[in-house]
Enzyme design. Structure first.
Site, mmCIF file in Angstrom:
data_model
loop_
_atom_site.group_PDB
_atom_site.id
_atom_site.type_symbol
_atom_site.label_atom_id
_atom_site.label_comp_id
_atom_site.label_asym_id
_atom_site.label_seq_id
_atom_site.Cartn_x
_atom_site.Cartn_y
_atom_site.Cartn_z
ATOM 1 N N THR A 166 75.764 -3.670 96.020
ATOM 2 C CA THR A 166 75.744 -2.144 95.390
ATOM 3 C C THR A 166 74.267 -1.791 94.897
ATOM 4 O O THR A 166 73.480 -2.865 94.734
ATOM 5 C CB THR A 166 76.720 -2.304 94.030
ATOM 6 N N ILE A 181 78.291 -8.447 94.666
ATOM 7 C CA ILE A 181 78.800 -7.502 95.753
ATOM 8 C C ILE A 181 77.500 -6.488 95.968
ATOM 9 O O ILE A 181 76.641 -6.069 95.120
ATOM 10 C CB ILE A 181 79.781 -6.630 94.526
ATOM 11 N N TYR A 220 72.399 -9.644 79.880
ATOM 12 C CA TYR A 220 73.524 -9.107 80.601
ATOM 13 C C TYR A 220 74.667 -10.361 80.265
ATOM 14 O O TYR A 220 75.920 -9.900 80.167
ATOM 15 C CB TYR A 220 72.939 -9.429 81.971
ATOM 16 N N ASP A 252 80.584 9.484 85.232
ATOM 17 C CA ASP A 252 79.153 8.844 85.468
ATOM 18 C C ASP A 252 78.093 9.542 84.814
ATOM 19 O O ASP A 252 78.347 10.714 84.444
ATOM 20 C CB ASP A 252 78.728 8.381 87.050
HETATM 21 N N1 LIG Z 1 77.315 -5.846 92.175
HETATM 22 C C1 LIG Z 1 77.517 -6.848 91.763
HETATM 23 O O1 LIG Z 1 77.032 -7.995 92.450
HETATM 24 C C2 LIG Z 1 78.122 -7.366 90.322
HETATM 25 C C3 LIG Z 1 78.358 -8.592 89.904
HETATM 26 C C4 LIG Z 1 78.966 -8.648 88.569
HETATM 27 C C5 LIG Z 1 79.398 -7.537 88.122
HETATM 28 N N2 LIG Z 1 79.148 -6.317 88.289
HETATM 29 C C6 LIG Z 1 79.467 -5.152 87.333
HETATM 30 O O2 LIG Z 1 80.197 -4.332 88.364
HETATM 31 C C7 LIG Z 1 80.219 -2.839 87.738
HETATM 32 C C8 LIG Z 1 79.848 -1.841 88.498
HETATM 33 O O3 LIG Z 1 78.443 -2.138 89.028
HETATM 34 P P1 LIG Z 1 78.037 -2.126 90.615
HETATM 35 O O4 LIG Z 1 77.677 -3.268 91.074
HETATM 36 O O5 LIG Z 1 78.889 -1.216 91.310
HETATM 37 O O6 LIG Z 1 76.567 -1.168 90.177
HETATM 38 P P2 LIG Z 1 75.938 0.192 90.773
HETATM 39 O O7 LIG Z 1 74.632 0.482 90.101
HETATM 40 O O8 LIG Z 1 76.207 0.716 92.179
HETATM 41 O O9 LIG Z 1 77.159 1.060 90.042
HETATM 42 C C9 LIG Z 1 77.103 1.409 88.353
HETATM 43 C C10 LIG Z 1 77.443 2.911 87.915
HETATM 44 O O10 LIG Z 1 77.207 2.830 86.694
HETATM 45 C C11 LIG Z 1 76.558 3.961 86.422
HETATM 46 N N3 LIG Z 1 76.086 3.758 84.954
HETATM 47 C C12 LIG Z 1 75.019 3.241 84.662
HETATM 48 N N4 LIG Z 1 74.642 3.563 83.438
HETATM 49 C C13 LIG Z 1 75.819 4.283 82.990
HETATM 50 C C14 LIG Z 1 76.010 4.993 81.498
HETATM 51 N N5 LIG Z 1 75.198 4.680 80.649
HETATM 52 N N6 LIG Z 1 77.124 5.690 81.539
HETATM 53 C C15 LIG Z 1 77.899 5.795 82.569
HETATM 54 N N7 LIG Z 1 77.557 5.446 83.840
HETATM 55 C C16 LIG Z 1 76.524 4.671 83.938
HETATM 56 C C17 LIG Z 1 75.459 4.100 87.639
HETATM 57 O O11 LIG Z 1 75.130 5.474 87.369
HETATM 58 C C18 LIG Z 1 76.471 3.785 88.558
HETATM 59 O O12 LIG Z 1 76.930 5.037 89.629
HETATM 60 C C19 LIG Z 1 79.084 -3.156 86.533
HETATM 61 O O13 LIG Z 1 79.880 -3.380 85.265
HETATM 62 C C20 LIG Z 1 78.557 -4.446 86.701
HETATM 63 O O14 LIG Z 1 77.858 -5.183 85.769
HETATM 64 C C21 LIG Z 1 78.541 -5.993 89.602
#
Ligand SMILES: NC(=O)c1ccc[n+]([C@@H]2O[C@H](COP(=O)([O-])OP(=O)(O)OC[C@H]3O[C@@H](n4cnc5c(N)ncnc54)[C@H](O)[C@@H]3O)[C@@H](O)[C@H]2O)c1
Length: 300
Positions: free
Chosen positions: A190, A188, A155, A37
């Protein structure tokens, strides 16, 4: 990949949300982890939680928007853990603002983190997977990667790209014994809800209501969405079950499937759906502002 015990996984974005849940759930399956991360404080905490489950875990900084970070981590992975059995490209960001305020820096940042990350990861890990003729690549996309929605265009573009790479890869790489899955999460619970850039609003609205009040309203809108979202631990359990079945598309919401079917079978109805989805979004935003005594029509 039916059996995960004693296998090795590389995981990005493991400090929070879906990535953290993946790290813990995979450790419970007995898989050794290389977690990464940019949030090192969060990552160290996850490392401690994972270690308590008795598997090998290495935690390293990997900024997924930089190839040199992937290259360094891939070399360390191979020397410390051996072969990559499971490569989970999870890290992602959601930022970007209203159509009226297109910001090229936002676009670049989102494409760098969400899309170039997948390309860099493949470049760093695929050669050895091909040599060995095994491994499973899992890319985390989004419902915004298969359907048009009111999400920021940057996005959506990045996530449609992730889905495209995953589908293409699935067809091209299966003959080498490598599996591919793409996860399509929908709402989700988060940090992604709150870690994006603060919403930017048109000048007339900012001047009329004030930046601080607007941020308060935006925050409460996000909190409402967050409250309705699903827990990352519960969806990750389902994702892992489907990864074990070597499934290409992995969904956590069945509702998406009927919309996808509509897209193929009834294009006219789908066009109407796209317009309605955005109209519903605007209506719910207006309703939210009206709870604060603000009529958005007066400012837009
Ligand atoms: N939460 C939702 O509703 C949702 C919906 C659709 C897709 N997603 C996808 O799920 C994945 C995980 O996201 P999440 O919801 O757990 O969010 P989150 O913000 O809780 O976790 C994302 C993680 O990615 C890390 N990150 C950000 N930029 C970074 C970089 N440049 N290099 C390395 N790490 C980096 C952050 O520090 C964080 O720990 C993402 O790809 C997101 O697009 C999430």
């Amino acid at each position: 990949m039916k059996e995960l015990n004693n296998k090795n996984c590389f995981l990005t974005g493991a400090a929070s949300g879906i990535g953290r849940s993946f790290a813990l759930a995979l450790a419970k399956e007995g898989i050794n982890l290389f977690i990464t991360d940019i949030n090192m404080e969060g990552l160290v905490k996850v490392k401690e939680e994972v270690e308590a489950l008795g598997v090998k875990v290495i935690a390293e900084k990997c900024d997924v928007s930089k190839f040199e970070d992937f290259d360094r981590c891939a070399k360390q992975f191979h020397s410390k853990l051996g072969d990559v059995d499971l490569l989970i490209n999870n890290a992602g960001i959601a930022r970007g603002v209203l159509l009226e305020n297109i910001n090229l820096d936002d676009w670049k940042k989102v494409i760098d983190v969400n899309l170039w990350s997948i390309i860099y990861s493949l470049k760093a890990f695929i050669p050895k997977m091909l040599e060995r003729g095994s491994g499973h690549i899992v890319n985390v996309a989004s419902a915004a990667g298969i359907l048009g929605s009111p999400e920021p265009l940057s996005y959506m573009a990045s996530k449609f790209g992730v889905v495209g790479i995953s589908e293409g890869l699935y067809g091209q790489i299966s003959r080498f014994g490598i599996k591919v899955s793409v996860i399509i999460p929908l709402y989700i619970k988060t940090n992604i809800f709150f870690s994006g850039e603060e919403a930017k609003y048109p000048k007339k609205l900012v001047d009329g209501i004030g930046e601080e009040k607007l941020q308060e309203i935006s925050q409460s809108m996000l909190e409402e969405m967050y409250d309705k979202a699903k827990s990352p631990d519960s969806v990750v359990k389902k994702y892992i079950a489907q990864i074990k079945k070597d499934q290409l598309y992995i969904y956590d919401s069945k509702g998406l499937l009927s919309v996808l079917a509509m897209k193929g079978a009834n294009p006219k109805q789908y066009e109407e759906f796209l317009v309605k989805l955005n109209r519903d979004f605007r209506t719910s935003r207006e309703a939210h502002f009206s709870k604060f005594g603000i009529n958005l029509d007066d400012y837009l």
